[in-house]
Motif scaffolding. Sequence first.
Motif, PDB file in Angstrom:
ATOM      1  N   GLN A  79      41.714  30.388  29.727  1.00  0.00           N
ATOM      2  CA  GLN A  79      42.917  31.009  29.175  1.00  0.00           C
ATOM      3  C   GLN A  79      43.978  31.178  30.269  1.00  0.00           C
TER       4      GLN A  79
ATOM      5  N   LYS B  69      54.136  36.427  42.598  1.00  0.00           N
ATOM      6  CA  LYS B  69      54.521  35.205  43.327  1.00  0.00           C
ATOM      7  C   LYS B  69      53.322  34.562  44.041  1.00  0.00           C
ATOM      8  N   LEU B  70      52.183  34.638  43.398  1.00  0.00           N
ATOM      9  CA  LEU B  70      50.985  34.044  44.003  1.00  0.00           C
ATOM     10  C   LEU B  70      50.744  32.626  43.506  1.00  0.00           C
ATOM     11  N   VAL B  71      51.587  32.195  42.590  1.00  0.00           N
ATOM     12  CA  VAL B  71      51.468  30.789  42.142  1.00  0.00           C
ATOM     13  C   VAL B  71      52.806  30.094  42.313  1.00  0.00           C
TER      14      VAL B  71
ATOM     15  N   TRP C   4      50.343  38.208  35.812  1.00  0.00           N
ATOM     16  CA  TRP C   4      50.273  39.027  37.039  1.00  0.00           C
ATOM     17  C   TRP C   4      50.431  38.138  38.283  1.00  0.00           C
ATOM     18  N   LEU C   5      49.784  36.978  38.253  1.00  0.00           N
ATOM     19  CA  LEU C   5      49.868  36.072  39.409  1.00  0.00           C
ATOM     20  C   LEU C   5      51.306  35.578  39.591  1.00  0.00           C
ATOM     21  N   VAL C   6      51.963  35.289  38.470  1.00  0.00           N
ATOM     22  CA  VAL C   6      53.352  34.810  38.541  1.00  0.00           C
ATOM     23  C   VAL C   6      54.260  35.926  39.064  1.00  0.00           C
TER      24      VAL C   6
ATOM     25  N   PHE D 107      42.850  42.685  41.320  1.00  0.00           N
ATOM     26  CA  PHE D 107      42.917  42.521  39.874  1.00  0.00           C
ATOM     27  C   PHE D 107      41.512  42.181  39.404  1.00  0.00           C
TER      28      PHE D 107
ATOM     29  N   THR E 106      45.508  35.586  29.943  1.00  0.00           N
ATOM     30  CA  THR E 106      46.964  35.548  29.847  1.00  0.00           C
ATOM     31  C   THR E 106      47.585  36.610  30.764  1.00  0.00           C
ATOM     32  N   ARG E 107      46.978  37.789  30.745  1.00  0.00           N
ATOM     33  CA  ARG E 107      47.502  38.864  31.610  1.00  0.00           C
ATOM     34  C   ARG E 107      47.359  38.508  33.082  1.00  0.00           C
ATOM     35  N   LEU E 108      46.232  37.876  33.412  1.00  0.00           N
ATOM     36  CA  LEU E 108      46.020  37.464  34.804  1.00  0.00           C
ATOM     37  C   LEU E 108      47.099  36.458  35.225  1.00  0.00           C
ATOM     38  N   ALA E 109      47.374  35.496  34.354  1.00  0.00           N
ATOM     39  CA  ALA E 109      48.387  34.490  34.676  1.00  0.00           C
ATOM     40  C   ALA E 109      49.741  35.165  34.923  1.00  0.00           C
TER      41      ALA E 109
ATOM     42  N   ARG F 293      45.624  33.370  50.710  1.00  0.00           N
ATOM     43  CA  ARG F 293      46.551  34.337  50.087  1.00  0.00           C
ATOM     44  C   ARG F 293      45.939  34.873  48.809  1.00  0.00           C
TER      45      ARG F 293
ATOM     46  N   GLU G  36      47.611  29.332  30.307  1.00  0.00           N
ATOM     47  CA  GLU G  36      48.829  30.149  30.343  1.00  0.00           C
ATOM     48  C   GLU G  36      49.688  29.788  31.564  1.00  0.00           C
ATOM     49  N   LEU G  37      49.028  29.546  32.687  1.00  0.00           N
ATOM     50  CA  LEU G  37      49.785  29.160  33.888  1.00  0.00           C
ATOM     51  C   LEU G  37      50.506  27.831  33.665  1.00  0.00           C
TER      52      LEU G  37
ATOM     53  N   ARG H 187      54.685  27.378  33.527  1.00  0.00           N
ATOM     54  CA  ARG H 187      55.368  26.414  34.392  1.00  0.00           C
ATOM     55  C   ARG H 187      56.135  25.372  33.591  1.00  0.00           C
TER      56      ARG H 187
END
Lengths: 326, 264
Positions: free
Chosen positions: A316, B262-264, B257-259, A304, B252-255, A264, A320-321, A325
Amino acid sequence: MTATPVLVLLDHAADGTLRTPVRELLTLARGLAGDAGVHGVWAGGEDVAAAVPVLAAQGVTTVHRLVTDADVHLSSVLADGLQAALAASGSALLLLVSSFENKEAAARLAVRTGAGVVTDADGVSLDGARVVAHKTVLAGTWTTSCAVTAPTALVLVKANAVTAQDAAVPSAPQVVDLPVEVGAASGRVRLVARTEHAASGRPDLGSAHVVVVGGRGTEGNFAAVEELADVLGGAVGATRVATDEGWIGHDAQIGQTGVTVAPRLYVGAGVSGAVHHRGGMQASGTIVAVNSDPDAPIFEIADFGIVGDLFTVLPQAASELRRLRG
Amino acid sequence: MRIVACVKFVPDIQSDRQLGPDGRVVRDGGDGTLNELDENAVEAALALAEEHDGEVVVLTVGPDDAVDAVRKGLQMGADEAVHVLDDGIAGSDAIGTAIVLAAAVRHLGATTPVDLVVTGMAGLDGLTSLLPTALAEALDLPALPLASSLTVDPAAGTATVVRRLDHAEETLTAHLPALVSVTDGINEPRYPNFKGIMAARKKPVTTLDLADLGVDHATVGAAGARTQVLEAAPRPPREDRVLVTDTGDAGTRLAAWLVERKLV
Ligand SMILES: Cc1cc2nc3c(=O)[nH]c(=O)nc-3n(C[C@H](O)[C@H](O)[C@H](O)COP(=O)(O)OP(=O)(O)OC[C@H]3O[C@@H](n4cnc5c(N)ncnc54)[C@H](O)[C@@H]3O)c2cc1C
């Protein structure tokens, strides 16, 4: 709707647990088989018990357990067994996980029986009684659909092609022993040694939903790649340059001569996107690329793209992830 | 030892490859080349022939310009070339091609026995990897596919390979005659040098058709194909693509965008 059951080869690990994509194939098979039901074929001496709960949840009615003294890791023996299982189940469609080993057995079976084969399918449908397989070709740049014109269809399906779902009504799978007559030809190759790869604790590269890939840009330091993979619950992959340099094992290589992935989410860090590599990942659902060179070809296919240094961007993103969470 | 190396002529993967209305790969000349992965097969065959005082025949099935593929094999150092050329072969799938190649190998073996058949691991056009084992089956030979190393013991009359699979590494052995397919990791193919290119001009290329090989037209080509392409279309371009240059917050922007996706 086919009048025959759909047969699925139940790939499993040495401890008897089913490989992840098998659930996807069973889900697909259920949709195609309708009332005729889904049968499984179990190859190898491992105990089927561990798999039965999953097979029940998937609505499998019958499991044909191949019984033979010969080694089913040999393509010729597996082909003998699959041929027997097709006959025993009365099935005209066999679904297999698209792996090199399964392709070898399918090729033999096709020559023996006149069956039609489609490899690397990302979907299967029926047109009347005719099996139609869907696949992307030429390094993910074209989509095709292909009908099997022979009476028996062997379709090898890529991991992540469908989302696995349990059946509305579970079944009580019947396990039946199927003695396999091994042809004279099957004894002529000897398996001298077979070493299973040690489990990495991460998902299997070929079937993971998320894959984070490091290339030459990592300069051999995969820490940031591994960190992001772990935050995302994904597998770690590599380009051929990274595996040739010995930065990571050869089994991590993604590309036309390595593993083909269609997760995915694919994240490529320090990966230029050479055509040999693209051939193995371009069918991914979403592609993210981090590369310091704005002209890297991977940006042409990225959903992206970040022009930047992977050693700052990846940590980073990971942190951030974790923060999002909570 | 007599070794047959099977090679294929394919559109260069660096070129803009297309499918025609019939769903077949467009092979309109100009950008065709010897399948890169078959260079490894030719190299493996040449190395074995040098080690064990053997000879190498390069064999291809394909249209007129496919002869370029066997010529490249001759330039690398093969002794002899065979090109199976017949309109009836057009539209063959991997199984049909295996049937034709098998007939050609048998034809070659009728005069001098063939000890080993070597192929590449896949054709870079279809990438099915079906052909090597299908060919072994059609020839009733033991198969040692996906070799990342290959040794032949002439005294024992055996070939042994090591192969890496998704979940395991295997060592397989078989008595000759046998079929081996090789990965691109097995060796570094040699480049034809000037001497090789000059010598290749004098080497024979034998052209055979289906009648020479006694192959029934109904079993090969479009007539014998067990699959039929219904539709082929270029994949639509990806939409909503984002390209950013990192100014300190791209991770940070990538994170985010992924959220959001709904890719994470
Ligand atoms: C027959 C054959 C088969 C092949 N099969 C495969 C295959 O299956 N799989 C495969 O992957 N390759 C394969 N290759 C090799 C392929 O052609 C490329 O050489 C390879 O994919 C390039 O790997 P790479 O992207 O890691 O390296 P490069 O092409 O060197 O790219 C490295 C990238 O990293 C970027 N970079 C450097 N530092 C940083 C940094 N700090 N942060 C961010 N970005 C950075 C650079 O800008 C560059 O774009 C094959 C080649 C041949 C001839």
